[in-house]
Design an enzyme around this catalytic site. Sequence first.
Site, mmCIF file in Angstrom:
data_model
loop_
_atom_site.group_PDB
_atom_site.id
_atom_site.type_symbol
_atom_site.label_atom_id
_atom_site.label_comp_id
_atom_site.label_asym_id
_atom_site.label_seq_id
_atom_site.Cartn_x
_atom_site.Cartn_y
_atom_site.Cartn_z
ATOM 1 N N HIS A 243 -45.116 -31.369 -46.372
ATOM 2 C CA HIS A 243 -46.301 -31.415 -47.233
ATOM 3 C C HIS A 243 -46.746 -29.994 -47.595
ATOM 4 O O HIS A 243 -47.706 -29.463 -47.050
ATOM 5 C CB HIS A 243 -47.423 -32.187 -46.543
ATOM 6 C CG HIS A 243 -47.147 -33.650 -46.421
ATOM 7 N ND1 HIS A 243 -46.680 -34.220 -45.262
ATOM 8 C CD2 HIS A 243 -47.232 -34.656 -47.334
ATOM 9 C CE1 HIS A 243 -46.525 -35.521 -45.444
ATOM 10 N NE2 HIS A 243 -46.839 -35.810 -46.697
ATOM 11 N N ASN A 244 -46.035 -29.403 -48.535
ATOM 12 C CA ASN A 244 -46.265 -28.021 -48.944
ATOM 13 C C ASN A 244 -46.337 -27.930 -50.463
ATOM 14 O O ASN A 244 -46.321 -28.957 -51.161
ATOM 15 C CB ASN A 244 -45.143 -27.124 -48.391
ATOM 16 C CG ASN A 244 -43.762 -27.701 -48.697
ATOM 17 O OD1 ASN A 244 -43.524 -28.226 -49.788
ATOM 18 N ND2 ASN A 244 -42.860 -27.628 -47.736
ATOM 19 N N PHE A 245 -46.393 -26.705 -50.999
ATOM 20 C CA PHE A 245 -46.535 -26.552 -52.451
ATOM 21 C C PHE A 245 -45.303 -27.060 -53.194
ATOM 22 O O PHE A 245 -45.419 -27.562 -54.315
ATOM 23 C CB PHE A 245 -46.811 -25.086 -52.806
ATOM 24 C CG PHE A 245 -46.936 -24.863 -54.298
ATOM 25 C CD1 PHE A 245 -48.011 -25.375 -55.000
ATOM 26 C CD2 PHE A 245 -45.970 -24.148 -54.985
ATOM 27 C CE1 PHE A 245 -48.129 -25.189 -56.371
ATOM 28 C CE2 PHE A 245 -46.077 -23.949 -56.355
ATOM 29 C CZ PHE A 245 -47.163 -24.473 -57.046
ATOM 30 N N ARG A 246 -44.122 -26.945 -52.611
ATOM 31 C CA ARG A 246 -42.924 -27.443 -53.293
ATOM 32 C C ARG A 246 -43.001 -28.966 -53.441
ATOM 33 O O ARG A 246 -42.557 -29.522 -54.447
ATOM 34 C CB ARG A 246 -41.652 -27.036 -52.540
ATOM 35 C CG ARG A 246 -40.377 -27.257 -53.355
ATOM 36 C CD ARG A 246 -39.152 -26.716 -52.646
ATOM 37 N NE ARG A 246 -39.254 -25.292 -52.404
ATOM 38 C CZ ARG A 246 -38.934 -24.364 -53.294
ATOM 39 N NH1 ARG A 246 -38.512 -24.715 -54.506
ATOM 40 N NH2 ARG A 246 -39.047 -23.085 -52.995
ATOM 41 N N HIS A 247 -43.556 -29.651 -52.428
ATOM 42 C CA HIS A 247 -43.758 -31.103 -52.551
ATOM 43 C C HIS A 247 -44.757 -31.390 -53.673
ATOM 44 O O HIS A 247 -44.556 -32.334 -54.464
ATOM 45 C CB HIS A 247 -44.274 -31.661 -51.225
ATOM 46 C CG HIS A 247 -44.748 -33.088 -51.317
ATOM 47 N ND1 HIS A 247 -43.908 -34.147 -51.583
ATOM 48 C CD2 HIS A 247 -45.999 -33.628 -51.188
ATOM 49 C CE1 HIS A 247 -44.606 -35.271 -51.611
ATOM 50 N NE2 HIS A 247 -45.877 -34.976 -51.380
ATOM 51 N N ASP A 284 -52.090 -33.582 -52.289
ATOM 52 C CA ASP A 284 -51.919 -33.276 -50.858
ATOM 53 C C ASP A 284 -52.513 -31.916 -50.490
ATOM 54 O O ASP A 284 -52.065 -31.279 -49.531
ATOM 55 C CB ASP A 284 -50.423 -33.295 -50.478
ATOM 56 C CG ASP A 284 -49.963 -34.652 -49.989
ATOM 57 O OD1 ASP A 284 -50.809 -35.404 -49.476
ATOM 58 O OD2 ASP A 284 -48.769 -34.977 -50.133
ATOM 59 N N TYR A 415 -42.366 -35.044 -38.860
ATOM 60 C CA TYR A 415 -42.610 -36.197 -37.993
ATOM 61 C C TYR A 415 -42.414 -35.832 -36.518
ATOM 62 O O TYR A 415 -43.214 -36.201 -35.657
ATOM 63 C CB TYR A 415 -41.654 -37.331 -38.355
ATOM 64 C CG TYR A 415 -42.069 -38.154 -39.555
ATOM 65 C CD1 TYR A 415 -43.291 -37.957 -40.179
ATOM 66 C CD2 TYR A 415 -41.224 -39.143 -40.066
ATOM 67 C CE1 TYR A 415 -43.663 -38.721 -41.280
ATOM 68 C CE2 TYR A 415 -41.589 -39.910 -41.157
ATOM 69 C CZ TYR A 415 -42.802 -39.699 -41.768
ATOM 70 O OH TYR A 415 -43.172 -40.453 -42.839
ATOM 71 N N GLN A 444 -34.315 -44.015 -43.369
ATOM 72 C CA GLN A 444 -34.313 -44.203 -44.816
ATOM 73 C C GLN A 444 -34.026 -45.625 -45.259
ATOM 74 O O GLN A 444 -34.551 -46.075 -46.281
ATOM 75 C CB GLN A 444 -33.303 -43.239 -45.465
ATOM 76 C CG GLN A 444 -33.718 -41.774 -45.380
ATOM 77 C CD GLN A 444 -35.060 -41.524 -46.027
ATOM 78 O OE1 GLN A 444 -36.088 -41.485 -45.347
ATOM 79 N NE2 GLN A 444 -35.078 -41.378 -47.333
#
Length: 508
Positions: A243-247, A284, A415, A444
């Site tokens: 959950h970062n800026f690339r996301h 986010d 996780y 997945q």
Amino acid sequence: MGSISSAYRVIHLHTDGRTQKVVFSRFCSPCDIKELLCTAAGLSRNTTISLLDSSGAMVSIDPTMPNNSERCPYRVLPLPGGHLTDKEELFQNVLTQVAEQFSRAFKINELKMDVTNRLAMLEKRVELEGMKVVEIEKCRNDIKKLREEMASRNNSSFLEENKKLVPRRDVPSYPKYHLSQETVEALRQPTFDVWQWEPNEMLTCLEHMYHDLGLIRDFNINPVTLKRWLLCIHDNYRNNPFHNFRHCFCVSQMMYSMVRLCSLQEKFTQIDILILMTAAVCHDLDHPGYNNMYQINARTELAVRYNDISPLENHHCAIAFHIFSQPHANMFAHFDPDTFKQIRQGTITLILATDMARHGEILDSFKQKVDIFDFSNEDHLTCLKMVLIKCCDISNEVRPMEVAEPWVDCLLEEYFMQSDREKAEGLPVAPFMDREKVTKPTAQIGFIKFVLIPMFETVMKLFPQMEEVMVQPLRESRDRYEELKQIDDAMNEVQKKKSENLTMGKKK
């Protein structure tokens, strides 16, 4: 437009009927580069100039300017006014220094990433290795020093929320970065590779999306304010594994591609498109890397503040509109109160919809409407927008395998960090987060089969064009992970038989 490893830049200029090559270090200042271009063009070093590409578009004069070829040389255009007076030259130098500081400011994040990584390593040592009390105390002191160092060097920290909301970078004008036509076309596709871009390049791509969708033109948004807002958005995403800026960029780019693919501008108003894009960018903000279940079980400040009701999503909304409360980052400042209220309510509704605890509720509501969907019904449109941002938020498996699979590794890393912390704190641990129970295929398969495919196939009823470019890749991804699981199961069975044979041999 990926990262450039060479220490030098090479551009080609057309001067006096011939093309000549100009080479300069990427560490040169914009002022030095301008003087070099003036000299190459046979002009006085203090001449005011513009640099134009072969199509006549202006190119910013700075160390990150794009390379070109001999076939497409740049042209140096002296501007009216000729030579500068001493006062004008002094003023120009001041502007140049400000632009140079803006360029250097992107490097702050390199320091921030380095210090944050060191901080994460120390915290993980404390949490995972069961150190002795003395060692733990020593690590805590180290962590405290690192936090103080971050606060002093960056003048901002995710621990000091209010400071971080103020943009630290500014520009005296709005230089439009050059995106190649190939990049512009790729940006519109769900297959876009989000891994090859540096943060400043992702910011440029986000700016392009707002311009390309006509949002800046139609709402008369100040382009400089848009840039300041995006810089502030970037600074308020933490350096988490997932959950970062690339996301944030990934989700926003998928929303942009869905607007194009599904011709949403023919179905929605421009205000709706503005809400969809802005909610995707903000969805986010300031995510701490630990999900809602951890917040609630650990009784964190966020859980207490929002009464255990979507604490993270409520926090993302609060940070988003705290940023908009800053005059220099509020691109809605000139909107009338009713329009701003509509945008605020719409953005909050969409961000809150990204809480996966509400997934069944939202999808069931949409399934009830999809067969009788009415694009003139406001409730139907709101439900569709909620499902669209949900699709974009968890859309990684829509992308090609080489783009999608690294995201699985990032998510599992986040996780595992949470489950390790939950074990250390005596909190409940979700099986799908436990490093001792989950594998990539098992993580997945269920998610793709029971969450992604049903949701995307439902939206496909309204937009059949999604099947080939979005739904089919999901089916292929499901099949690939099922094959991997079969291989893992076979290997585990072989290992189990070897262990049994070894045990039997020892007994004999």
